[in-house]
Write an enzyme that holds these catalytic residues in place. Structure first.
Site, PDB file in Angstrom:
ATOM      1  CG  ASN A  66      -4.277   1.730  24.870  1.00 35.36           C
ATOM      2  OD1 ASN A  66      -4.352   2.036  23.695  1.00 35.36           O
ATOM      3  ND2 ASN A  66      -3.597   0.683  25.310  1.00 35.36           N
ATOM      4  CE  LYS A  87       2.512   0.910  14.150  1.00 39.51           C
ATOM      5  NZ  LYS A  87       1.127   1.019  14.779  1.00 39.51           N
ATOM      6  CB  THR A 130       2.360   4.221  16.850  1.00 45.60           C
ATOM      7  OG1 THR A 130       1.998   2.835  16.913  1.00 45.60           O
ATOM      8  CG2 THR A 130       2.045   4.755  15.467  1.00 45.60           C
ATOM      9  CB  THR A 172      -0.118  -7.471  10.938  1.00 42.49           C
ATOM     10  OG1 THR A 172       0.338  -7.156  12.243  1.00 42.49           O
ATOM     11  CG2 THR A 172       0.786  -6.815   9.916  1.00 42.49           C
ATOM     12  CD  GLU A 228      -0.719   0.078  22.881  1.00 42.39           C
ATOM     13  OE1 GLU A 228      -0.542   0.948  22.022  1.00 42.39           O
ATOM     14  OE2 GLU A 228      -1.832  -0.169  23.391  1.00 42.39           O
ATOM     15  CB  THR A 261      -4.423  13.299  27.434  1.00 42.18           C
ATOM     16  OG1 THR A 261      -4.284  12.024  28.069  1.00 42.18           O
ATOM     17  CG2 THR A 261      -5.795  13.427  26.834  1.00 42.18           C
TER      18      THR A 261
END
Length: 406
Positions: A401, A184, A158, A195, A278, A406
């Protein structure tokens, strides 16, 4: 104890490195112009084990997998996984769609439905477009091979910055077997059972009960010992299939070799999740020592790893040892401040209520690297310890995030 005549060698092939496993990946339109569906198929029925999220909001695929593992007595042939849509918080429609996904997979590879497993990852609350999934599974099943491991690892991503896979060959006095895997996960990482999504395969022969025991033990030390942002997701799962194609049976004598090989694969994948978190720029090891119990050690390490103040200090290479002490003190474990100690990299910054500010320059240099080691001793005179792997918190995490939908 692992004998000296047993070797563990990293090898290529990821999820299809073990004999008797094939994979495929396609773009079925859940994501725009990207691989978004993968199949993992064993040529023969395999022992299967899985662990799932402890989040009470459970995605539909987990409900299906639990039912199938129970009805098949821990036997599976194949796994289908899509990215781009989590199929979570989708009610009865979501459950129906997950069941359909499983039936289509069973038909495509000609096996009983209860021998199929399904997984999804992506946006929560979005309906799964089953017509796209159905055509994708049918297409992927026609293209299964042992060379599509990298594409499969990419299809399950993702926000991951890169695909994550590994494999280890275990050479024992009785013969050789291989363990492979792919994973992932980049955000919403604090599994508390598994996980984000991890898939493991082996060509060793081992019954499902013993397989689950091994998976539970290794998961606790690896996938359950990481955190990016302290957010357990609705879809967290780890699957392990063992088809016996190597001809090596995991006896009591072989079991320690199997555990060690599985641990090597899972630890590498777990660290890759954190390394690719991230916005992450550093892989950070938080080791807590001097605890009265293993539970205390892990609880304190996890609290430190999840502290926003700690994570921002790590990002800024600020050796603010006081933040580590403060978190240890509120972690809800036995803690003796007068004997506590904090070390960053090669230097001790605080010990026995004494600080050494002149050592902070060296500690900061260590924190500027892409791997950071932190040790916090709770000062209880206990000898238990635990390690949690985490990452720093950057402005990029907020951007990812804030803009996720959007």
């Amino acid at each position: 104890m692992i004998k000296s005549d047993t070797t563990f060698t990293q090898t290529n092939g990821g999820i299809t490195a073990p004999n008797g496993f094939r994979a495929a990946a396609v773009s079925c339109g859940i994501k725009s112009d990207a691989l978004d569906l993968a199949l993992i198929v064993s040529d023969t029925p395999a022992s299967a084990a899985a662990m799932f999220t402890t989040n009470r909001t459970v995605a539909a695929p987990i409900a299906v997998c639990r039912e199938h593992l129970k009805s098949s007595s821990g036997i599976a042939r194949a796994i289908a996984v899509n990215s781009g849509c989590a199929n979570a918080c989708t009610g009865e429609t979501g459950l129906t769609n997950a069941q359909l996904m499983s039936r289509v997979l069973a038909s495509a590879i000609n096996c009983p439905t209860e021998q199929t497993l399904v997984a999804s990852t992506g946006v929560i609350g979005m309906p799964l477009e089953v017509s796209k999934i159905e055509s994708g599974i049918i297409t992927a099943a026609r293209n299964l091979d042992r060379q599509s491991n990298q594409e499969a690892a990419r299809a399950i991503m993702t926000t991951d910055p890169w695909p994550k896979e590994t494999a280890v060959r275990v050479d024992t006095p009785a013969g050789s077997f291989t363990i492979g895997g792919m994973v992932k996960g980049s955000g919403m990482i604090e599994p508390m059972m598994a996980t984000m999504l991890a898939f493991l395969t082996t060509d060793a022969s081992i019954d499902s009960l013993q397989l689950r025991r091994a998976l539970s033990s290794v998961t606790d030390e690896t996938f359950n010992s990481i955190s990016v942002d302290g957010e357990p997701s609705t879809n967290d799962s780890v699957f392990l299939l063992a088809n016996g194609s190597s001809g090596i049976s995991v006896s009591n004598a072989i079991y320690p070799f199997f555990i060690n090989g599985l641990r090597l694969v899972c630890e590498k994948l777990a660290k890759e999740i954190v390394r690719g978190g991230e916005g992450a720029t550093k892989l950070v090891s938080i080791r807590v020592t001097g605890a009265n119990t293993g539970h205390d050690a892990k609880r304190a390490a996890r609290a430190i790893a999840n502290s926003l103040l700690v994570k921002t200090a790590l990002h800024g290479a600020d050796p603010n040892w006081g933040r580590f002490i403060a978190v240890a003190g509120r972690a809800g474990v036995t803690f003796e401040p007068s004997r506590a100690k904090v070390g960053i990299g090669p230097v001790v910054l605080y010990e026995n209520e004494t600080a050494w500010p002149d050592r902070e320059i060296e500690a900061s240099k260590h924190m500027n690297g892409d791997e950071v080691d932190v040790v916090v001793d709770l000062g209880t005179m206990g000898d238990e310890e635990a390690t949690i792997w985490t990452c720093d918190l950057s402005a990029e995490y907020i951007r990812i995030n804030a803009d996720y939908r959007t």
